[in-house]
Design a protein around this motif. Sequence first.
Motif, mmCIF file in Angstrom:
data_model
loop_
_atom_site.group_PDB
_atom_site.id
_atom_site.type_symbol
_atom_site.label_atom_id
_atom_site.label_comp_id
_atom_site.label_asym_id
_atom_site.label_seq_id
_atom_site.Cartn_x
_atom_site.Cartn_y
_atom_site.Cartn_z
ATOM 1 N N PRO A 101 0.833 -1.207 0.000
ATOM 2 C CA PRO A 101 0.000 0.000 0.000
ATOM 3 C C PRO A 101 0.866 1.255 0.000
ATOM 4 C CG PRO A 101 -0.818 -1.599 1.596
ATOM 5 C CD PRO A 101 0.500 -2.127 1.113
ATOM 6 N N GLY A 102 0.455 2.258 -0.802
ATOM 7 C CA GLY A 102 1.217 3.491 -0.879
ATOM 8 C C GLY A 102 2.281 3.489 -1.943
ATOM 9 N N ASP A 103 2.247 2.497 -2.855
ATOM 10 C CA ASP A 103 3.184 2.496 -3.969
ATOM 11 C C ASP A 103 2.890 3.684 -4.902
ATOM 12 O OD1 ASP A 103 4.762 0.376 -3.244
ATOM 13 O OD2 ASP A 103 3.739 -1.109 -4.482
ATOM 14 N N PRO A 104 3.848 4.059 -5.777
ATOM 15 C CA PRO A 104 3.675 5.264 -6.603
ATOM 16 C C PRO A 104 2.384 5.338 -7.397
ATOM 17 C CG PRO A 104 5.964 4.600 -6.659
ATOM 18 C CD PRO A 104 5.239 3.529 -5.872
ATOM 19 N N HIS A 105 1.886 4.214 -7.923
ATOM 20 C CA HIS A 105 0.665 4.300 -8.730
ATOM 21 C C HIS A 105 -0.550 4.665 -7.872
ATOM 22 C CE1 HIS A 105 0.279 0.125 -7.273
ATOM 23 N NE2 HIS A 105 -1.011 0.245 -7.518
ATOM 24 N N GLU A 106 -0.440 4.483 -6.550
ATOM 25 C CA GLU A 106 -1.522 4.914 -5.666
ATOM 26 C C GLU A 106 -1.357 6.385 -5.277
ATOM 27 O OE1 GLU A 106 -1.861 2.293 -2.344
ATOM 28 O OE2 GLU A 106 -2.404 0.557 -3.569
ATOM 29 N N ILE A 107 -0.114 6.836 -5.160
ATOM 30 C CA ILE A 107 0.141 8.240 -4.832
ATOM 31 C C ILE A 107 -0.238 9.136 -6.010
ATOM 32 C CG2 ILE A 107 1.913 9.901 -4.143
ATOM 33 C CD1 ILE A 107 1.274 7.793 -2.028
ATOM 34 N N ALA A 108 0.028 8.655 -7.221
ATOM 35 C CA ALA A 108 -0.295 9.391 -8.448
ATOM 36 C C ALA A 108 -1.352 8.601 -9.201
ATOM 37 C CB ALA A 108 0.971 9.573 -9.294
ATOM 38 N N PRO A 109 -2.618 8.727 -8.831
ATOM 39 C CA PRO A 109 -3.638 7.778 -9.283
ATOM 40 C C PRO A 109 -3.962 7.790 -10.775
ATOM 41 C CG PRO A 109 -4.614 9.578 -8.033
ATOM 42 C CD PRO A 109 -3.149 9.717 -7.878
ATOM 43 N N ARG A 110 -3.591 8.832 -11.495
ATOM 44 C CA ARG A 110 -3.868 8.846 -12.939
ATOM 45 C C ARG A 110 -2.579 8.755 -13.756
ATOM 46 N NH1 ARG A 110 -7.145 12.277 -10.507
ATOM 47 N NH2 ARG A 110 -5.800 14.068 -10.900
ATOM 48 N N ALA A 111 -1.469 8.528 -13.084
ATOM 49 C CA ALA A 111 -0.188 8.421 -13.786
ATOM 50 C C ALA A 111 0.058 6.994 -14.250
ATOM 51 C CB ALA A 111 0.947 8.876 -12.869
ATOM 52 N N ARG A 112 0.966 6.854 -15.206
ATOM 53 C CA ARG A 112 1.439 5.549 -15.626
ATOM 54 C C ARG A 112 2.740 5.245 -14.886
ATOM 55 N NH1 ARG A 112 0.547 5.483 -22.217
ATOM 56 N NH2 ARG A 112 -1.718 5.846 -22.178
ATOM 57 N N VAL A 113 2.862 4.002 -14.413
ATOM 58 C CA VAL A 113 4.035 3.632 -13.621
ATOM 59 C C VAL A 113 4.585 2.304 -14.115
ATOM 60 C CG1 VAL A 113 4.965 3.200 -11.320
ATOM 61 C CG2 VAL A 113 3.062 4.810 -11.603
ATOM 62 N N ALA A 114 5.880 2.295 -14.427
ATOM 63 C CA ALA A 114 6.574 1.062 -14.785
ATOM 64 C C ALA A 114 7.479 0.668 -13.623
ATOM 65 C CB ALA A 114 7.402 1.255 -16.045
ATOM 66 N N TYR A 115 7.246 -0.525 -13.073
ATOM 67 C CA TYR A 115 8.062 -1.054 -11.985
ATOM 68 C C TYR A 115 9.117 -1.978 -12.586
ATOM 69 C CZ TYR A 115 4.424 0.734 -8.883
ATOM 70 O OH TYR A 115 3.541 1.548 -8.216
ATOM 71 N N VAL A 116 10.383 -1.669 -12.330
ATOM 72 C CA VAL A 116 11.491 -2.402 -12.937
ATOM 73 C C VAL A 116 12.249 -3.154 -11.856
ATOM 74 C CG1 VAL A 116 13.607 -2.219 -14.304
ATOM 75 C CG2 VAL A 116 11.699 -0.622 -14.705
ATOM 76 N N THR A 117 12.517 -4.449 -12.105
ATOM 77 C CA THR A 117 13.222 -5.273 -11.134
ATOM 78 C C THR A 117 13.924 -6.414 -11.856
ATOM 79 O OG1 THR A 117 12.953 -6.681 -9.167
ATOM 80 C CG2 THR A 117 11.151 -6.678 -10.743
ATOM 81 N N ASP A 118 14.979 -6.928 -11.223
ATOM 82 C CA ASP A 118 15.604 -8.152 -11.730
ATOM 83 C C ASP A 118 15.331 -9.329 -10.806
ATOM 84 O OD1 ASP A 118 17.168 -7.488 -9.590
ATOM 85 O OD2 ASP A 118 19.074 -7.484 -10.676
ATOM 86 N N ASP A 119 14.429 -9.138 -9.835
ATOM 87 C CA ASP A 119 14.022 -10.181 -8.902
ATOM 88 C C ASP A 119 12.749 -10.823 -9.453
ATOM 89 O OD1 ASP A 119 12.760 -11.575 -6.752
ATOM 90 O OD2 ASP A 119 13.821 -10.354 -5.284
ATOM 91 N N LEU A 120 12.832 -12.110 -9.842
ATOM 92 C CA LEU A 120 11.691 -12.765 -10.487
ATOM 93 C C LEU A 120 10.487 -12.882 -9.566
ATOM 94 C CD1 LEU A 120 13.405 -15.578 -12.587
ATOM 95 C CD2 LEU A 120 12.593 -13.326 -13.331
ATOM 96 N N MET A 121 10.731 -13.011 -8.262
ATOM 97 C CA MET A 121 9.605 -13.077 -7.322
ATOM 98 C C MET A 121 8.878 -11.734 -7.287
ATOM 99 S SD MET A 121 9.669 -14.121 -3.292
ATOM 100 C CE MET A 121 8.232 -13.890 -2.240
ATOM 101 N N VAL A 122 9.620 -10.643 -7.255
ATOM 102 C CA VAL A 122 9.015 -9.311 -7.271
ATOM 103 C C VAL A 122 8.277 -9.086 -8.581
ATOM 104 C CG1 VAL A 122 9.499 -6.837 -7.235
ATOM 105 C CG2 VAL A 122 10.719 -8.368 -5.673
ATOM 106 N N LEU A 123 8.886 -9.502 -9.676
ATOM 107 C CA LEU A 123 8.263 -9.346 -10.984
ATOM 108 C C LEU A 123 6.925 -10.077 -11.039
ATOM 109 C CD1 LEU A 123 9.008 -8.135 -13.833
ATOM 110 C CD2 LEU A 123 9.731 -10.450 -14.434
ATOM 111 N N ALA A 124 6.899 -11.291 -10.526
ATOM 112 C CA ALA A 124 5.659 -12.077 -10.539
ATOM 113 C C ALA A 124 4.577 -11.419 -9.691
ATOM 114 C CB ALA A 124 5.938 -13.490 -10.031
ATOM 115 N N HIS A 125 4.951 -10.929 -8.518
ATOM 116 C CA HIS A 125 3.967 -10.257 -7.661
ATOM 117 C C HIS A 125 3.389 -9.025 -8.357
ATOM 118 C CE1 HIS A 125 5.174 -12.802 -4.315
ATOM 119 N NE2 HIS A 125 4.288 -12.194 -3.549
ATOM 120 N N HIS A 126 4.245 -8.199 -8.949
ATOM 121 C CA HIS A 126 3.740 -6.995 -9.599
ATOM 122 C C HIS A 126 2.829 -7.346 -10.765
ATOM 123 C CE1 HIS A 126 5.326 -3.377 -7.732
ATOM 124 N NE2 HIS A 126 6.427 -4.048 -7.447
ATOM 125 N N ARG A 127 3.198 -8.347 -11.528
ATOM 126 C CA ARG A 127 2.357 -8.706 -12.674
ATOM 127 C C ARG A 127 1.011 -9.259 -12.221
ATOM 128 N NH1 ARG A 127 6.910 -11.351 -16.791
ATOM 129 N NH2 ARG A 127 7.682 -9.324 -17.535
#
Length: 290
Positions: A101-127
Amino acid sequence: MSRFTSPDFLRQAGTRQEHFNPPPAVDLTRPSLARLHSFHLKGKDHFEVDRDLAVAAEQVAPGFQDLVLGERAFLQRAVRHLYEEEGVDQFVQLGAGLPAPGDPHEIAPRARVAYVTDDLMVLAHHRALVSEHRTTAVQGRLTRPADLFASPALRALIDLDRPVGLLLPGTLSHVADIDTPAAHMAALRTLLPAGSHLVMSHHHRPDPAVFPKDAHRAEQLQNVFRRHLNSGYWRTREEIQSLLEGWNVLSPGLMEVQRWRTLPVAPPVPGSYQMPQRNRRLLLGATART
């Protein structure tokens, strides 16, 4: 403890659920920075090895959680400022952690946000959890900026002909000198569209001649992180400042993150967390423009 194929750690996100085949492996012999932060943010995605690192950090720097919460609050305040006052409506966060909760896409509710990671577990959660028409999750890393900005997944969401907000909350603290972080920062600056903004925070090692106790805690924390994670660097103010060379650092400059556009604690809103005095000198941040 050996590696294993992770259990079903993905939660439903509406009618969409992302499956990896096979699921990303989780190495329980080594902690993860993303899972460590999940622990400090009261999340559920952490294991004993991550909690062991949290305990070790707490032993050498009581109140280590202050750094995690303070850094996140600074990011939230900075994103809100760029979104509401500077008109930035698209962001790229390098070194994204697990969704919370409180990640950038929630702080900026109409903005586009790309989350970049090289951690496959993090990538899976975000997707699985934040895949919407205005967010995406991209596999990449700060040390390969050209590949990242050429990524079709990034370009499908982020318009690189318009200003971008580049978010580096603590990311540079885990790039070794041998990996030339300053060179990658310079490359990012040239890849970003004109008028883009940077939000950067970094672990800080104060001058031992002026703040010997803070400098000792920073050194001890670096030893703990290098031992457990093989990364984590508490740099001097001059070293952090050098990473911003060529950027137009905005007022009030590089400073303790707690002092950057501080909010009152009440009513509680994202970004209103205030770090106790004990560890404030161990974390600096700044905003800048291309």
